[in-house]
Design a protein around this motif. Structure first.
Motif, PDB file in Angstrom:
ATOM      1  N   HIS A 121      32.853 -10.555-158.421  1.00 20.44           N
ATOM      2  CA  HIS A 121      33.486 -10.182-159.700  1.00 20.44           C
ATOM      3  C   HIS A 121      32.391 -10.020-160.755  1.00 20.44           C
ATOM      4  O   HIS A 121      31.807 -11.001-161.229  1.00 20.44           O
ATOM      5  N   ALA A 174      43.134 -14.119-159.352  1.00 21.40           N
ATOM      6  CA  ALA A 174      44.439 -13.474-159.182  1.00 21.40           C
ATOM      7  C   ALA A 174      44.397 -11.982-159.499  1.00 21.40           C
ATOM      8  O   ALA A 174      45.265 -11.224-159.049  1.00 21.40           O
ATOM      9  N   THR A 175      43.393 -11.557-160.280  1.00 21.54           N
ATOM     10  CA  THR A 175      43.267 -10.133-160.603  1.00 21.54           C
ATOM     11  C   THR A 175      42.644  -9.350-159.450  1.00 21.54           C
ATOM     12  O   THR A 175      42.617  -8.120-159.483  1.00 21.54           O
ATOM     13  N   LEU A 176      42.139 -10.060-158.452  1.00 20.28           N
ATOM     14  CA  LEU A 176      41.508  -9.422-157.299  1.00 20.28           C
ATOM     15  C   LEU A 176      42.464  -9.439-156.110  1.00 20.28           C
ATOM     16  O   LEU A 176      43.468 -10.151-156.106  1.00 20.28           O
ATOM     17  N   ASP A 177      42.138  -8.720-155.105  1.00 22.56           N
ATOM     18  CA  ASP A 177      43.002  -8.618-153.928  1.00 22.56           C
ATOM     19  C   ASP A 177      42.660  -9.729-152.935  1.00 22.56           C
ATOM     20  O   ASP A 177      42.069  -9.493-151.876  1.00 22.56           O
ATOM     21  N   VAL A 178      43.021 -10.980-153.297  1.00 22.22           N
ATOM     22  CA  VAL A 178      42.743 -12.131-152.440  1.00 22.22           C
ATOM     23  C   VAL A 178      44.024 -12.930-152.238  1.00 22.22           C
ATOM     24  O   VAL A 178      44.983 -12.795-152.990  1.00 22.22           O
ATOM     25  N   SER A 179      44.036 -13.779-151.226  1.00 21.71           N
ATOM     26  CA  SER A 179      45.222 -14.570-150.919  1.00 21.71           C
ATOM     27  C   SER A 179      45.384 -15.716-151.915  1.00 21.71           C
ATOM     28  O   SER A 179      44.453 -16.064-152.654  1.00 21.71           O
ATOM     29  N   SER A 180      46.554 -16.339-151.900  1.00 24.71           N
ATOM     30  CA  SER A 180      46.835 -17.456-152.811  1.00 24.71           C
ATOM     31  C   SER A 180      45.889 -18.624-152.568  1.00 24.71           C
ATOM     32  O   SER A 180      45.477 -19.302-153.515  1.00 24.71           O
TER      33      SER A 180
END
Length: 207
Positions: A53, A109-115
């Motif tokens: 990021h 959370a703004t990225l394409d990642v899991s919880s």
């Protein structure tokens, strides 16, 4: 807005804490400013590097770096008075731990990642600055040897993600997590709650 104010308060307190730790190790003024800045901004930096990021938070907001350098310098000058307010630092650190964790979760959370990665990113933001401080000061990281700390960050991050998954808005979720996390952290300090500490005897006395 609330989280931003808490973030500023937290990086100031963490920078002062890092500078005081550096003084105990006999560092010069440059060393104090370095340790203070790393303590305050290190967690977010590690998170951003791991998640890819960019730009890093202190690159996009260089005023944060100057704030932490200033806070560390003030701590160096007023060390004798600041040591008398140790409980205040513990309190602000508890607030900062949870605030950093929530902010870290929001970034992830703004990225394409899991919880699960969102929760982990929050915890990394909360604890890695202190870990880097202790490594620079050549001591076992506080997060690995005393009251519940990293586990509280993980729990706070998990609660934050769970609340949002249940439809709770970001603002109320932040307030709930800040309150719960702060209370648990202060209780852990007050009653010395900690995970099992292992000693040489636990390894069978090999040597």
């Amino acid at each position: 807005m609330l989280l931003h104010l808490l973030y500023l308060l937290a990086i100031i307190a963490e920078a002062m804490s890092g500078a005081l730790t550096g003084m105990q190790r006999g560092m010069d003024r440059f060393g104090l400013c370095l340790v203070g800045t790393v303590t305050a901004l290190g967690g977010g930096t590690v998170r951003d590097v791991l998640l890819g990021h960019y730009p890093l938070v202190w690159v996009s907001h260089p005023d944060y770096m100057f704030i932490t350098i200033g806070a560390a310098s003030i701590a160096a000058v007023g060390a004798r008075w600041l040591r008398k307010g140790e409980w205040l630092f513990v309190t602000v650190d508890a607030i900062g731990l949870i605030a950093f964790t929530i902010i870290g979760c929001d970034v992830a959370a703004t990225l394409d990642v899991s919880s699960s990665i969102v929760v982990l990113a929050g915890a990394i933001t909360g604890v890695c600055g202190g870990m880097l401080r202790d490594v620079l000061c050549n001591q076992i990281p506080l997060v690995l040897r005393r009251e519940l700390y990293a586990s509280i960050a993980l729990g706070a991050g998990a609660l934050y993600v769970a609340l949002q998954a249940c439809g709770v808005a970001q603002g109320p979720a932040s307030v709930i997590v800040l309150t719960c996390g702060f209370v648990v952290r202060m209780l852990a300090v007050r009653f010395c709650w900690q995970l099992k500490v292992f000693t040489a005897a636990d390894s069978g006395g090999a040597g």
